[in-house]
Scaffold this motif. Sequence first.
Motif, PDB file in Angstrom:
ATOM      1  N   ARG A 132       0.840  -1.194   0.000  1.00 34.56           N
ATOM      2  CA  ARG A 132       0.000   0.000   0.000  1.00 34.56           C
ATOM      3  C   ARG A 132       0.878   1.247   0.000  1.00 34.56           C
ATOM      4  NH1 ARG A 132      -4.521  -0.528   4.566  1.00 34.56           N
ATOM      5  NH2 ARG A 132      -5.040   1.523   3.681  1.00 34.56           N
ATOM      6  N   PRO A 133       0.372   2.376  -0.511  1.00 35.14           N
ATOM      7  CA  PRO A 133       1.166   3.609  -0.522  1.00 35.14           C
ATOM      8  C   PRO A 133       1.518   4.039   0.903  1.00 35.14           C
ATOM      9  CG  PRO A 133      -0.777   3.812  -1.923  1.00 35.14           C
ATOM     10  CD  PRO A 133      -0.954   2.553  -1.139  1.00 35.14           C
ATOM     11  N   GLY A 134       2.670   4.666   1.031  1.00 35.98           N
ATOM     12  CA  GLY A 134       3.112   5.148   2.336  1.00 35.98           C
ATOM     13  C   GLY A 134       4.544   5.606   2.267  1.00 35.98           C
ATOM     14  N   PHE A 135       5.076   6.053   3.393  1.00 38.96           N
ATOM     15  CA  PHE A 135       6.464   6.495   3.436  1.00 38.96           C
ATOM     16  C   PHE A 135       7.394   5.287   3.327  1.00 38.96           C
ATOM     17  CE2 PHE A 135       4.425   9.904   6.072  1.00 38.96           C
ATOM     18  CZ  PHE A 135       4.591  10.919   5.141  1.00 38.96           C
ATOM     19  N   ARG A 136       8.340   5.367   2.406  1.00 36.54           N
ATOM     20  CA  ARG A 136       9.354   4.329   2.268  1.00 36.54           C
ATOM     21  C   ARG A 136      10.641   4.807   2.935  1.00 36.54           C
ATOM     22  NH1 ARG A 136       5.026   1.764   1.265  1.00 36.54           N
ATOM     23  NH2 ARG A 136       4.681   0.846  -0.807  1.00 36.54           N
ATOM     24  N   PRO A 137      11.364   3.930   3.641  1.00 39.78           N
ATOM     25  CA  PRO A 137      12.630   4.334   4.240  1.00 39.78           C
ATOM     26  C   PRO A 137      13.538   4.994   3.197  1.00 39.78           C
ATOM     27  CG  PRO A 137      12.017   2.175   5.045  1.00 39.78           C
ATOM     28  CD  PRO A 137      11.032   2.528   3.952  1.00 39.78           C
ATOM     29  N   CYS A 138      14.220   6.035   3.615  1.00 40.25           N
ATOM     30  CA  CYS A 138      14.886   6.930   2.661  1.00 40.25           C
ATOM     31  C   CYS A 138      16.023   6.276   1.879  1.00 40.25           C
ATOM     32  CB  CYS A 138      15.399   8.164   3.401  1.00 40.25           C
ATOM     33  SG  CYS A 138      14.089   9.103   4.205  1.00 40.25           S
ATOM     34  N   THR A 139      16.822   5.447   2.534  1.00 39.05           N
ATOM     35  CA  THR A 139      17.947   4.839   1.808  1.00 39.05           C
ATOM     36  C   THR A 139      17.471   3.853   0.747  1.00 39.05           C
ATOM     37  OG1 THR A 139      19.471   5.190   3.659  1.00 39.05           O
ATOM     38  CG2 THR A 139      20.067   3.502   2.048  1.00 39.05           C
ATOM     39  N   PRO A 140      16.587   2.896   1.060  1.00 36.26           N
ATOM     40  CA  PRO A 140      16.074   2.027  -0.010  1.00 36.26           C
ATOM     41  C   PRO A 140      15.353   2.807  -1.113  1.00 36.26           C
ATOM     42  CG  PRO A 140      15.611   1.068   2.127  1.00 36.26           C
ATOM     43  CD  PRO A 140      16.110   2.453   2.385  1.00 36.26           C
ATOM     44  N   ALA A 141      14.606   3.849  -0.727  1.00 37.41           N
ATOM     45  CA  ALA A 141      13.913   4.652  -1.739  1.00 37.41           C
ATOM     46  C   ALA A 141      14.914   5.342  -2.658  1.00 37.41           C
ATOM     47  CB  ALA A 141      13.012   5.690  -1.064  1.00 37.41           C
ATOM     48  N   GLY A 142      16.010   5.819  -2.077  1.00 41.17           N
ATOM     49  CA  GLY A 142      17.062   6.444  -2.884  1.00 41.17           C
ATOM     50  C   GLY A 142      17.715   5.456  -3.828  1.00 41.17           C
ATOM     51  N   ILE A 143      17.915   4.237  -3.364  1.00 41.37           N
ATOM     52  CA  ILE A 143      18.502   3.194  -4.218  1.00 41.37           C
ATOM     53  C   ILE A 143      17.562   2.881  -5.381  1.00 41.37           C
ATOM     54  CG2 ILE A 143      19.178   0.762  -4.301  1.00 41.37           C
ATOM     55  CD1 ILE A 143      20.159   1.134  -1.369  1.00 41.37           C
TER      56      ILE A 143
END
Length: 285
Positions: A132-143
Motif C-alpha cells: 500500500r502507498p506510504g512512506f518508504r525508508p529513505c535509503t532504499p527509496a534512494g537506491i
Amino acid sequence: MTAKLIDGKALAAKIRADMKVKVAQLEAEHGYRPGLAVVLVGENPASQVYVRNKIKACEEAGIRSIEKRLPESTSEEDLLNLVRSLNEDPSVDGILVLPKHISDLKVIDTISPDKDVDGFHVNSAGRLLVGRPGFRPCTPAGIAEMLDSIGFDCSGKRAVVVGRSNIVGKPMALMLLERNATVTIAHSRTKDLPAVCREADLLVVAVGRAKLVTADYVKEGAVVIDVGMDRDENGKLCGDVNTESVLEKASYVPPVPGGVGPMTIAMLLTNTVSAALGKFGKSLN
C-alpha cells in the motif's frame, strides 16, 4: 568490463530541484511551506554532520528546518514528550530523531505515522509489506531512484541484499520484490556468502563492514550498490564494497562518498514534501 559510476550526488541534486518547484507551487497556491523537525540528542559528530547537510538541503528546497537540540542526559520521557508536541504542531510535516534513539522503538512508535518521513514506523513498514502507498525508508527509496536512473529493470532479475536491518536490508528486499525481482536476503550467518552474492544481477550491500565485498563476490556485469559508510585501516571514508576490486566485473557501482548518502537526504525531503502535499489532498505525482 569497467563499471560505470552512479553519481548519487548529481541525481540527488535533480530530485531536490524538483522538490523546490513543488514547494514553491504549494506556497503559491496555499501559502504553506513544508516543515521538517530534527531532534538531535547529544553531541554525536556523525549526526551533527548529517543534520548540517540536511539543513542545507532543506534551505535549498524551500523547506523549513526546525532543530531541537537536547543534551545526552535527556530522559526518555522528556524526549517522548517533545516528539508528542511535534506531532501536534500543524506546521511540522516530518519528524526524525538522531542519533542513538533512532533504534529506540518507543521513540519510533511515538512519532505520528503521518509524520514518519524516515519510514521506520510499524505503520509504514506494514504498508510496504502489503504493497500500500506510504512512506518508504529513505535509503532504499534512494537506491530505487538510482536503479531507475540507469534503466535497470528488476523484473525477473536475481537480487541479493546483504544485511537485514529494519532501516535498509528488509525494506530494500521488499521494494525489490515489489519490482518483481527474485530476492535473497543474506546476513552474518549466511553460509558461503561470496557464492550467494555471485548469483546476483543486483547486489545491495548494507552490513557496515569496510570493503567486505571484493571481486570474488560479484557476478560479471552485475549492478552493485554500496550502502556502507565506513573507515578503512587508514581512517579514510569507504564503503562495504572494495570498489577498486569490483570495477572490472560490475556494470554499475556508486562511489563512496557521493553515492547512496546524498540520495538518502534527497528522499527525506521528498517524503516531507509528500506529507505536506497530503494535507491539501495532493500527491507528488
